[in-house]
Design a protein around this motif. Sequence first.
Motif, short mmCIF file in Angstrom:
data_model
loop_
_atom_site.label_atom_id
_atom_site.label_comp_id
_atom_site.label_asym_id
_atom_site.label_seq_id
_atom_site.Cartn_x
_atom_site.Cartn_y
_atom_site.Cartn_z
N LEU A 162 51.29 5.68 57.20
CA LEU A 162 50.22 4.84 56.66
C LEU A 162 49.16 5.72 56.00
O LEU A 162 48.82 6.78 56.54
CB LEU A 162 49.55 4.05 57.79
N GLU A 187 48.93 11.45 74.93
CA GLU A 187 49.83 12.60 74.90
C GLU A 187 50.57 12.67 73.56
O GLU A 187 50.80 13.75 73.02
CB GLU A 187 50.84 12.47 76.05
N HIS A 213 52.39 9.60 61.56
CA HIS A 213 53.66 9.22 62.18
C HIS A 213 54.20 7.92 61.60
O HIS A 213 55.40 7.78 61.39
CB HIS A 213 53.50 9.08 63.69
N PHE A 214 53.29 6.97 61.36
CA PHE A 214 53.76 5.65 60.91
C PHE A 214 53.74 5.51 59.38
O PHE A 214 53.97 4.43 58.85
CB PHE A 214 52.94 4.54 61.58
N PHE A 252 48.42 9.43 64.13
CA PHE A 252 48.97 8.08 64.17
C PHE A 252 49.35 7.63 62.76
O PHE A 252 50.46 7.16 62.50
CB PHE A 252 47.93 7.13 64.78
N TRP A 287 48.36 9.85 69.36
CA TRP A 287 48.15 8.72 68.47
C TRP A 287 46.82 8.02 68.68
O TRP A 287 46.35 7.29 67.84
CB TRP A 287 49.29 7.71 68.63
N ALA A 296 45.20 -0.21 67.14
CA ALA A 296 45.22 -0.03 65.68
C ALA A 296 44.54 -1.20 64.97
O ALA A 296 43.81 -1.00 64.00
CB ALA A 296 46.66 0.13 65.20
N ALA A 300 49.39 -1.10 69.14
CA ALA A 300 49.16 -2.06 68.06
C ALA A 300 47.77 -2.68 68.19
O ALA A 300 47.03 -2.81 67.20
CB ALA A 300 50.24 -3.14 68.10
#
Lengths: 247, 198, 198
Positions: B154, B123, B151-152, B148, B126, B95, B92
Amino acid sequence: MLEATADDDDKLELDIEGWEGPLDLLLALARTQKVDLREISILELVEQYLAYVEGARALKLEVAADYLVMAAWLAYLKSALLLPRDPEIEPSPEELAMRLQLRLERLNAMREAGARLMARDRMGRDIFPRGNPEGLRTIRKARWQAEIYDLIAAYGRVSARTRPVMHVVAQRPVMTLETAIQRVSAMLGQRVDWATIETFLPADAAPGYRKSALASSFLAALELARQGKVELRQKSPFAPLYLKGTA
Amino acid sequence: MTPPDEVMRAVEAVLFAAEAPLTVQEIGSHVGAGDIRAALYALADDYGPRGINLVRRGERWHFETAGDMAHFLRRDREEPRKLSRAGTETLAIIAYHEPVTRAEIESIRGVQISKGTLDVLMEAGWIRPAGRREVPGRPLTFATTQAFLDHFGLASRRDLPGIDDLRAAGLLDPVDLALENAVSGENEDEVESDGDKV
Amino acid sequence: MTPPDEVMRAVEAVLFAAEAPLTVQEIGSHVGAGDIRAALYALADDYGPRGINLVRRGERWHFETAGDMAHFLRRDREEPRKLSRAGTETLAIIAYHEPVTRAEIESIRGVQISKGTLDVLMEAGWIRPAGRREVPGRPLTFATTQAFLDHFGLASRRDLPGIDDLRAAGLLDPVDLALENAVSGENEDEVESDGDKV
């Protein structure tokens, strides 16, 4: 191998330690009769056993207790088989003899099975696995999982944890003493009569802010009284506190 | 595959059981009489099309699995694992603050991060190293990746809720105040708005 | 020997590379799609006449050298430690009667078994505790293991030498049961002939 031991009369005479118990000795003796176990003469076998144990004792060899117990039982069996039948006695001597024969058969069967098992082509002796296998590999990979909410909540948590002072001050609803003195002075100027201190508080204040305003206004009242700008009146502890301007 | 003769069978068994590749001479010392060399070439032919091959390495012979079978011998197994609290917090911070150095992450978290935490995020694909910061020590910085965002769910980092959104959602409450609110209950909303006014 | 198809080649390679016997399922997890079982049987046929055989041991399959190759392979290998007579008999009793309690083993052998005997068999990996018998005292039972099948080259317990004959002859039944059968069944003959002998 087993037969060899059983056939070796000298050894049979002397080596009681070599036997795996009285049943084992009986089986070895039975095999010297050179007939199928179903055909052996139990009486002859009993004689052989008793003679063997006697021989061992004559040589002053220590004979283990279970061999002697077996000898006693066999002596009883022998006399029961030889004496006239007593139908009252259960089980009959024939049944006892048969039981012994069945036990010998079973031990013999397992002994032969064991020998056949050991004679098989055995892994590591006759049969070999691959000497230098490459090996199989299982590679475990983690598929990491996290949700967007987890991420945002985590950031909120970090922010909250590392900037607490800023937020505590900003969030706490406080009326400062200076504000209260200004408010109370100003309101006293507009009033002529006695009024409770509650009427000096902001009308629509939330409970938290109201408490702070009450405390600040009370301190402000004391300060103004010290300056001679206000009179205070209270009948008893915790009774309503009245204020009135002196001007 | 021709039916093997006795020399071939013996050579086959000896090589199979051997713990290391063997020379013709070594094989011969086990097998005894017979044309070992001829047997080896016949066997190499027999095994040519199979999943196992008989091969010569220098002067020594051995069996090995066929080269095109390698991918069967290695099996990848994916196991879902939940990202730890430390991992989530670190991700977080990266990001929200990228590019950011490890020291900066630690200062924001208020806790040191173990090496493993960044390794796990790397690994997972992300985060990525994002160049060095031009300050003394030239520390490495980290930033998030396209994986990343994927996956989320966004479209871009700008889709991450801002500080104001977080505050509105109660996610920025300092721990002690949040606790107070949770205990007192009814005044949660008021405190929030009052705070703004003051 | 038919030319191997791709499933056969893969099964062959996986079993060849494996460090221990594998179940059909384990093979499948490496090989992926395909009829593993059919491939195994085809391979076992292919290897039948060779110096290496593909064999089933319990639920697992592996390659091993053919039995008649022993004399080429035995040299300069240490003979495994010889099992005592008590150990051999106890192992045979467990294998042919499993699951079996210690008291039952002792009753067949007519002698107590020393603690060491079961320990040695357990340490060799050939026997294992196999639950308790639901009779007074709840005695522990013993049974043989996969390693037992591996070591003695048995595809299953049904392959134990002579087990069918022993069962047919009632020699795996307890003495009491055998006695009952003998008395109730063909007892006329038996008693008479026994009587003569006695």
